[in-house]
Design a protein around this motif. Structure first.
Motif, PDB file in Angstrom:
ATOM      1  N   VAL A  39       1.791  48.484  44.036  1.00  0.00           N
ATOM      2  CA  VAL A  39       0.779  49.533  44.144  1.00  0.00           C
ATOM      3  C   VAL A  39       0.876  50.154  45.534  1.00  0.00           C
ATOM      4  O   VAL A  39       0.859  49.448  46.538  1.00  0.00           O
ATOM      5  CB  VAL A  39      -0.641  48.963  43.910  1.00  0.00           C
ATOM      6  CG1 VAL A  39      -1.683  50.052  44.052  1.00  0.00           C
ATOM      7  CG2 VAL A  39      -0.733  48.290  42.552  1.00  0.00           C
ATOM      8  N   THR A  40       0.982  51.475  45.550  1.00  0.00           N
ATOM      9  CA  THR A  40       1.050  52.205  46.809  1.00  0.00           C
ATOM     10  C   THR A  40      -0.218  53.044  46.948  1.00  0.00           C
ATOM     11  O   THR A  40      -0.569  53.796  46.038  1.00  0.00           O
ATOM     12  CB  THR A  40       2.282  53.132  46.841  1.00  0.00           C
ATOM     13  OG1 THR A  40       3.450  52.338  46.646  1.00  0.00           O
ATOM     14  CG2 THR A  40       2.370  53.873  48.161  1.00  0.00           C
ATOM     15  N   THR A  41      -0.910  52.870  48.068  1.00  0.00           N
ATOM     16  CA  THR A  41      -2.093  53.679  48.345  1.00  0.00           C
ATOM     17  C   THR A  41      -1.795  54.585  49.530  1.00  0.00           C
ATOM     18  O   THR A  41      -1.058  54.217  50.444  1.00  0.00           O
ATOM     19  CB  THR A  41      -3.323  52.810  48.681  1.00  0.00           C
ATOM     20  OG1 THR A  41      -3.057  52.065  49.868  1.00  0.00           O
ATOM     21  CG2 THR A  41      -3.668  51.877  47.549  1.00  0.00           C
ATOM     22  N   GLN A 166      -0.506  54.958  43.340  1.00  0.00           N
ATOM     23  CA  GLN A 166       0.585  54.905  42.366  1.00  0.00           C
ATOM     24  C   GLN A 166       0.890  53.440  42.116  1.00  0.00           C
ATOM     25  O   GLN A 166       0.918  52.647  43.058  1.00  0.00           O
ATOM     26  CB  GLN A 166       1.854  55.580  42.909  1.00  0.00           C
ATOM     27  CG  GLN A 166       1.692  57.042  43.239  1.00  0.00           C
ATOM     28  CD  GLN A 166       1.535  57.891  41.994  1.00  0.00           C
ATOM     29  OE1 GLN A 166       2.186  57.670  40.985  1.00  0.00           O
ATOM     30  NE2 GLN A 166       0.644  58.856  42.057  1.00  0.00           N
ATOM     31  N   GLY A 167       1.118  53.074  40.869  1.00  0.00           N
ATOM     32  CA  GLY A 167       1.438  51.698  40.554  1.00  0.00           C
ATOM     33  C   GLY A 167       2.520  51.623  39.499  1.00  0.00           C
ATOM     34  O   GLY A 167       2.620  52.494  38.632  1.00  0.00           O
ATOM     35  N   LYS A 168       3.341  50.573  39.611  1.00  0.00           N
ATOM     36  CA  LYS A 168       4.358  50.347  38.593  1.00  0.00           C
ATOM     37  C   LYS A 168       4.533  48.853  38.364  1.00  0.00           C
ATOM     38  O   LYS A 168       4.425  48.043  39.279  1.00  0.00           O
ATOM     39  CB  LYS A 168       5.681  51.006  38.964  1.00  0.00           C
ATOM     40  CG  LYS A 168       6.342  50.451  40.206  1.00  0.00           C
ATOM     41  CD  LYS A 168       7.613  51.195  40.525  1.00  0.00           C
ATOM     42  CE  LYS A 168       8.239  50.659  41.809  1.00  0.00           C
ATOM     43  NZ  LYS A 168       9.451  51.375  42.164  1.00  0.00           N
ATOM     44  N   TRP A 169       4.797  48.517  37.123  1.00  0.00           N
ATOM     45  CA  TRP A 169       5.023  47.140  36.710  1.00  0.00           C
ATOM     46  C   TRP A 169       6.425  46.752  37.131  1.00  0.00           C
ATOM     47  O   TRP A 169       7.392  47.485  36.874  1.00  0.00           O
ATOM     48  CB  TRP A 169       4.850  47.042  35.198  1.00  0.00           C
ATOM     49  CG  TRP A 169       4.974  45.679  34.620  1.00  0.00           C
ATOM     50  CD1 TRP A 169       4.056  44.694  34.663  1.00  0.00           C
ATOM     51  CD2 TRP A 169       6.071  45.171  33.850  1.00  0.00           C
ATOM     52  NE1 TRP A 169       4.491  43.592  33.983  1.00  0.00           N
ATOM     53  CE2 TRP A 169       5.733  43.860  33.474  1.00  0.00           C
ATOM     54  CE3 TRP A 169       7.296  45.693  33.457  1.00  0.00           C
ATOM     55  CZ2 TRP A 169       6.583  43.056  32.712  1.00  0.00           C
ATOM     56  CZ3 TRP A 169       8.143  44.901  32.707  1.00  0.00           C
ATOM     57  CH2 TRP A 169       7.786  43.602  32.341  1.00  0.00           C
ATOM     58  N   LEU A 170       6.552  45.597  37.798  1.00  0.00           N
ATOM     59  CA  LEU A 170       7.859  45.154  38.271  1.00  0.00           C
ATOM     60  C   LEU A 170       8.482  44.098  37.383  1.00  0.00           C
ATOM     61  O   LEU A 170       9.700  43.965  37.341  1.00  0.00           O
ATOM     62  CB  LEU A 170       7.742  44.617  39.701  1.00  0.00           C
ATOM     63  CG  LEU A 170       7.275  45.619  40.749  1.00  0.00           C
ATOM     64  CD1 LEU A 170       7.143  44.933  42.104  1.00  0.00           C
ATOM     65  CD2 LEU A 170       8.218  46.805  40.831  1.00  0.00           C
ATOM     66  N   GLY A 171       7.650  43.300  36.718  1.00  0.00           N
ATOM     67  CA  GLY A 171       8.189  42.252  35.862  1.00  0.00           C
ATOM     68  C   GLY A 171       7.111  41.271  35.455  1.00  0.00           C
ATOM     69  O   GLY A 171       6.001  41.276  35.982  1.00  0.00           O
ATOM     70  N   ALA A 172       7.456  40.413  34.489  1.00  0.00           N
ATOM     71  CA  ALA A 172       6.491  39.472  33.933  1.00  0.00           C
ATOM     72  C   ALA A 172       6.128  38.356  34.905  1.00  0.00           C
ATOM     73  O   ALA A 172       5.024  37.829  34.860  1.00  0.00           O
ATOM     74  CB  ALA A 172       7.028  38.886  32.626  1.00  0.00           C
ATOM     75  N   SER A 173       7.032  37.986  35.791  1.00  0.00           N
ATOM     76  CA  SER A 173       6.779  36.895  36.730  1.00  0.00           C
ATOM     77  C   SER A 173       6.214  37.438  38.031  1.00  0.00           C
ATOM     78  O   SER A 173       6.735  38.404  38.603  1.00  0.00           O
ATOM     79  CB  SER A 173       8.074  36.143  37.026  1.00  0.00           C
ATOM     80  OG  SER A 173       7.861  35.212  38.070  1.00  0.00           O
ATOM     81  N   CYS A 174       5.168  36.771  38.523  1.00  0.00           N
ATOM     82  CA  CYS A 174       4.574  37.158  39.810  1.00  0.00           C
ATOM     83  C   CYS A 174       5.252  36.453  40.971  1.00  0.00           C
ATOM     84  O   CYS A 174       4.963  36.761  42.127  1.00  0.00           O
ATOM     85  CB  CYS A 174       3.079  36.851  39.819  1.00  0.00           C
ATOM     86  SG  CYS A 174       2.132  37.938  38.743  1.00  0.00           S
ATOM     87  N   GLY A 175       6.138  35.514  40.685  1.00  0.00           N
ATOM     88  CA  GLY A 175       6.809  34.787  41.767  1.00  0.00           C
ATOM     89  C   GLY A 175       5.806  34.075  42.637  1.00  0.00           C
ATOM     90  O   GLY A 175       4.929  33.365  42.158  1.00  0.00           O
ATOM     91  N   THR A 176       5.863  34.322  43.938  1.00  0.00           N
ATOM     92  CA  THR A 176       4.960  33.652  44.878  1.00  0.00           C
ATOM     93  C   THR A 176       3.665  34.412  45.108  1.00  0.00           C
ATOM     94  O   THR A 176       2.783  33.917  45.806  1.00  0.00           O
ATOM     95  CB  THR A 176       5.657  33.454  46.249  1.00  0.00           C
ATOM     96  OG1 THR A 176       6.003  34.733  46.764  1.00  0.00           O
ATOM     97  CG2 THR A 176       6.916  32.588  46.104  1.00  0.00           C
ATOM     98  N   VAL A 177       3.530  35.609  44.529  1.00  0.00           N
ATOM     99  CA  VAL A 177       2.320  36.419  44.725  1.00  0.00           C
ATOM    100  C   VAL A 177       1.203  35.852  43.852  1.00  0.00           C
ATOM    101  O   VAL A 177       1.332  35.793  42.631  1.00  0.00           O
ATOM    102  CB  VAL A 177       2.583  37.900  44.392  1.00  0.00           C
ATOM    103  CG1 VAL A 177       1.304  38.711  44.541  1.00  0.00           C
ATOM    104  CG2 VAL A 177       3.683  38.466  45.273  1.00  0.00           C
TER     105      VAL A 177
END
Length: 184
Positions: A39-41, A166-177
């Motif tokens: 997400v970019t603000t 603006q927001g975009k989906w990066l993937g199903a896994s959040c990893g360490t976030v």
């Protein structure tokens, strides 16, 4: 000293942006993909910081001058965050402790569809008034864009924060976030 309030404001606006967008999931059940989002603000601040005179009086003249100069000279820069949108977070939506038990705050869902959400919030207290207009568009469950406009008035001073998101989906896994993190 002056960066901390701005960072907190920017983080709050980013969280607000993502959770406002998630509100559409509660109202209309669009296909919003859980997982890692970017997400970019891009906030623009104008007006005076609505700080009561008694609090300003506690500052040294140098602190007060630096605060006023910082507000006039520097607009916040665009910020990019990673946000982990879990199914639970999506299900809870925008009302997650939005105003706590603050009965002075009222929400009006202006419009809501599978692809669009418009909200108007107002909080009125004897010493402060805040109004917020939010408009988001969701595309295919993997893209979002919107605007957040906040007007805060206190002690006869008004500050306006107009943000694009603006927001975009990066993937199903959040990893360490785990929640929302500012990219470095």
């Amino acid at each position: 000293m002056h960066r901390a309030p701005r960072r907190l404001l920017q983080l709050a606006l980013t969280s607000l942006a993502v959770t406002a967008w998630v509100q559409a999931a509660e109202l209309t059940k669009p296909n919003i993909k859980p997982g890692l989002w970017e997400v970019t603000t891009n906030p623009h601040i104008s007006g005076e910081m609505p700080i009561p005179e008694d609090q300003l009086a506690k500052m040294t003249p140098e602190q007060r001058a630096r605060l006023e100069a910082a507000m006039k000279a520097h607009q916040p820069k665009p910020r990019v965050y990673k946000e982990c949108m879990t199914p639970e977070k999506i299900a809870r939506g925008f009302d997650i402790d939005r105003n706590g038990d603050d009965s002075s705050c009222k929400r009006n869902v202006v419009s809501s569809s599978a692809n669009e959400l418009t909200l108007h919030d107002e909080c009125s207290k004897p010493d402060r008034k805040t109004s917020m207009d939010v408009h988001f568009e969701v595309k295919g469950g993997t893209q979002m864009s919107g605007k957040i406009n906040v007007v805060m008035t206190s002690a006869g001073k008004t500050m306006t924060v107009n943000s694009t998101v603006q927001g975009k989906w990066l993937g199903a896994s959040c990893g360490t976030v785990k929640d929302a993190e500012l990219e470095k």
